[in-house]
Design an enzyme around this catalytic site. Structure first.
Site, PDB file in Angstrom:
ATOM      1  N   CYS A 343       0.822  -1.211   0.000  1.00  0.00           N
ATOM      2  CA  CYS A 343       0.000   0.000   0.000  1.00  0.00           C
ATOM      3  C   CYS A 343       0.852   1.255   0.000  1.00  0.00           C
ATOM      4  O   CYS A 343       0.929   1.975   0.996  1.00  0.00           O
ATOM      5  CB  CYS A 343      -0.928  -0.029   1.207  1.00  0.00           C
ATOM      6  SG  CYS A 343      -1.901  -1.534   1.223  1.00  0.00           S
ATOM      7  N   TYR A 372      21.930  -6.199  -3.836  1.00  0.00           N
ATOM      8  CA  TYR A 372      21.051  -5.255  -3.136  1.00  0.00           C
ATOM      9  C   TYR A 372      19.576  -5.583  -3.404  1.00  0.00           C
ATOM     10  O   TYR A 372      18.745  -4.693  -3.484  1.00  0.00           O
ATOM     11  CB  TYR A 372      21.397  -3.802  -3.519  1.00  0.00           C
ATOM     12  CG  TYR A 372      22.872  -3.503  -3.345  1.00  0.00           C
ATOM     13  CD1 TYR A 372      23.402  -3.367  -2.071  1.00  0.00           C
ATOM     14  CD2 TYR A 372      23.738  -3.428  -4.431  1.00  0.00           C
ATOM     15  CE1 TYR A 372      24.757  -3.145  -1.875  1.00  0.00           C
ATOM     16  CE2 TYR A 372      25.094  -3.201  -4.246  1.00  0.00           C
ATOM     17  CZ  TYR A 372      25.595  -3.061  -2.976  1.00  0.00           C
ATOM     18  OH  TYR A 372      26.935  -2.847  -2.787  1.00  0.00           O
TER      19      TYR A 372
HETATM   20  C1  LIG Z   1      29.019  -0.966  -0.709  1.00  0.00           C
HETATM   21  C2  LIG Z   1      30.500  -0.958  -0.640  1.00  0.00           C
HETATM   22  C3  LIG Z   1      31.254  -1.704  -1.559  1.00  0.00           C
HETATM   23  C4  LIG Z   1      30.644  -2.457  -2.708  1.00  0.00           C
HETATM   24  O1  LIG Z   1      30.061  -1.619  -3.642  1.00  0.00           O
HETATM   25  P1  LIG Z   1      29.582  -2.206  -5.061  1.00  0.00           P
HETATM   26  O2  LIG Z   1      29.112  -1.012  -5.785  1.00  0.00           O
HETATM   27  O3  LIG Z   1      28.512  -3.185  -4.799  1.00  0.00           O
HETATM   28  O4  LIG Z   1      30.779  -2.822  -5.691  1.00  0.00           O
HETATM   29  C5  LIG Z   1      32.627  -1.729  -1.390  1.00  0.00           C
HETATM   30  N1  LIG Z   1      33.232  -1.038  -0.384  1.00  0.00           N
HETATM   31  C6  LIG Z   1      32.536  -0.306   0.497  1.00  0.00           C
HETATM   32  C7  LIG Z   1      33.254   0.413   1.568  1.00  0.00           C
HETATM   33  C8  LIG Z   1      31.141  -0.226   0.390  1.00  0.00           C
HETATM   34  O5  LIG Z   1      30.469   0.511   1.263  1.00  0.00           O
END
Ligand SMILES: *Cc1c(COP(=O)(O)O)cnc(C)c1O
Length: 419
Positions: A343, A372
């Site tokens: 909703c 994600y």
């Molecule tokens: C989220 C994150 C990643 C991975 O990012 P991607 O875009 O999924 O490769 C790597 N290092 C840090 C510190 C992050 O916060």
């Protein structure tokens, strides 16, 4: 490249028809290809082979134990951001010397648990955190490796929610402050401040921002070495983009071609923390059409999956290709939104797409949902979280079962004054 493809009219994951999995596990569900996962890891490892990088999969992108185990078996380390992720990492038996720990807000408990587990490296983002780690390590009579996360003030030209290397962002420490911290490092007796970390954002499809940021970091590092600071770890973060619709992201080889020349003659351990690049295209989200709904203004395809299962479209305006699990050439194409039962007007999986005029019961695949996806899912609207399934060759297994309604109220109680 990935292992989801049509064989005739049927969408397959490796050797298994997606519709057969749907028949057995019900909908909605996440589906991962073991082969795609490990291939992506291997591609990156091969491209950078000459510098023997430590590739730590950023497990916030997908922390299912089967996914982690697949990558750890292939040789990956893990990049964690919480005590919960440390717990998962240790569960799959990764060598703690291949764990790096990032994040702006580690609690004292989390720091203590990570030191006790013997992780390789903390990526630190503030002096307050250095003080805390130093104190806790002292109590445990340990000396721990720390990298300082640098904010290089680089625009990663990606979505503002996933750009992290600009000076306005909460991440990292600016170069001037970082230099002062390094020069003052002797005061932290239980810390070996021996690494530099940089992560400028996510879904970056071109190499220029990386090259710019890494150059800044390398110059900074040479400056430090002149002052007698020995740098052992150079952590270049993650952020490599993937194909969601018509992007043409750099391949691992193209990326290496740009980055390796910068690293010529260097003696430090290079670390990468890719998340999305490894698992993004290794997963899809499968949902079933409940009701096609036509209003005067718009066409909607109401499906059984929703924003609580896959929030990227609502949160980032993210695009996931919408494919029919079984192609039906008879259906004309229409312009429609794919929406869920939650909703909220923000509950959509795809907007204004030219897609088949799907009918009730049809199965739809949202592509590129391996990163994600499940990890950002919730129980909003009291919807049990969906199962995760992994395919390897001609076999598939449920690697996280569907939550039950009983799971929804686990841990809740009615207080005694209401009984
Ligand atoms: C989220 C994150 C990643 C991975 O990012 P991607 O875009 O999924 O490769 C790597 N290092 C840090 C510190 C992050 O916060």
């Amino acid at each position: 490249m990935h292992d989801f493809y049509y064989n005739g009219k049927e969408l397959y994951c490796e050797g298994v028809a997606v519709k057969d999995i749907a028949a057995e596990v019900g909908t909605p569900f996440y589906l991962y290809s073991h082969k795609t996962l490990t291939d992506h890891y291997t591609k990156l490892a091969k491209a950078f082979k000459s510098v023997k990088p430590l590739i730590c999969f950023s497990m916030k992108a997908n922390s299912n134990l089967a996914v982690l185990k697949s990558l750890v078996k292939a040789g990956a380390g893990l990049d964690i951001v919480s005590g919960g992720e440390l717990f998962r990492a240790l569960k799959v038996g990764v060598d703690p010397k291949k764990i790096v720990y990032a994040g702006v807000g580690k609690t004292r408990q989390e720091i203590q648990d990570a030191i006790k587990a013997g992780i390789l490296l903390f990526n630190v983002e503030s002096t307050g955190e250095l003080v805390a780690i130093n104190e806790i390590a002292g109590k445990l009579k340990k000396k721990v490796n720390v990298s300082l996360r640098i904010n290089p003030d680089i625009d990663a030209s990606t979505h503002s929610y996933v750009t992290t290397g600009k000076k306005e962002s909460k991440f990292g420490i600016d170069l001037n402050t970082a230099e002062a911290v390094f020069l003052d490092r002797a005061r932290y007796h239980h810390i070996d401040l021996c690494g530099i970390h940089v992560h400028i954002g996510s879904q970056i499809t071109v190499s220029e921002p990386f090259v710019k940021a890494f150059r800044k970091v390398l110059i900074f590092m040479m400056q430090l070495e002149k002052h007698g600071t020995k740098i052992k770890f150079l952590n270049f973060g993650g952020g490599l983009g993937i194909i969601y619709s018509d992007e043409k992201p750099q391949t691992a080889d193209e990326f290496a071609e740009k980055i390796l020349p910068l690293l010529k003659g260097s003696k430090f351990q290079v670390v990468f923390e890719p998340g999305r690049f490894i698992c993004g295209n290794a997963g899809i989200f499968v949902t079933r059409v409940l009701y096609p709904k036509k209003t005067q203004a718009k066409n909607f395809i109401v499906v059984d999956g929703a924003m609580n299962d896959l929030i990227r479209p609502s949160l980032y305006d993210a695009h996931h290709d919408v494919l029919a699990v079984t192609k039906n050439e008879v259906l004309k194409r229409i312009k429609a939104d794919v929406v869920g039962p939650v909703c909220e007007s923000g509950d959509f999986l795809a907007k204004d797409r030219n897609i088949p005029d799907f009918q009730a019961g049809d199965l739809i695949a949202l592509m590129g949902a391996g990163a994600y996806g499940f990890t950002m899912s919730s129980n909003y609207n009291s919807r049990p979280r969906v199962p995760e399934v992994m395919v390897s060759g001609s076999k598939f297994e449920i690697v996280r079962k569907r939550e039950s309604v009983a799971d929804l109220i686990k841990g809740e109680t009615i207080p005694s004054f209401l009984k």
